[in-house]
Design a protein around this motif. Sequence first.
Motif: not given
Lengths: 158, 103
Positions: A79, A123, A125, B26-27, B66-70
Amino acid sequence: MNNMKRRTFLKGTLAGSVLAVAAGSGLLRPTEVLAAEWPKGGFEAKSMDDALNALFGSSTTADNGAIEIKAPNQAENGAVVPIAVDASKISGVEGVAILVEKNPSPLAASVMTPGAAGFLSVRVKMGKTSPVVAVVKAGGKLHSAKKTVKVTVGGCGG
Amino acid sequence: MARTTKIKARSKGGATEILVLVSHPMETGQRVDKKTKKKVPAHFIQKMTFKLNGKEFADANLGPAVSKNPVVGVRVSNAKKGDKVSVRWSDNMGESGDATTTV
């Protein structure tokens, strides 16, 4: 004499207007890039080639060792995989894109850099172990570099 | 909903690195809610524009991958100490935010 002057004047304005048009279109291009909408097609594309075509208008890339990808060899948590692309050794970088080859939609992020150095870190996923591809547009050509990241736990879905 | 946007500038090897952190879910639109068994609608940041002294220098497009809390980082080579750097982001649901800092 008067007539001659008018001729040169006319010529001058004609040449001037042609120049202005050329300058106008040249100046317009960067603003068009800046004002560009979010490239929906690129992010929805299911294959690398489609994504690159939508984003850069071409999918032909050449390997370039000057692009540096900073990514872990193995990511425990898919993730959050930190990825940084450094293309500062290439001059005239227009855009940088990060793609994860085996994600449902490979394109993760891209940046158009009219005045910045060729660098992007995000970053991302990752669904599963996959090569991470960095594509850098410089001088109208696409350069790419690849690095495989192993993923132990996938980060797509839940 | 209020979301915090943080921006940080630090010089690194001749260039200035601008780091932006946004608290954002970031859903992807692919995830299924375990309770309702329904897909969670996509909600992610699409655009991030970076400005140096009011002039745009980078225009980032983010995707749902892109990951959550980018945390997004870009570099700019011609920034001087005291220059103003700002960022503005917007997502697919019309939310936006911005932050400013000095180098």
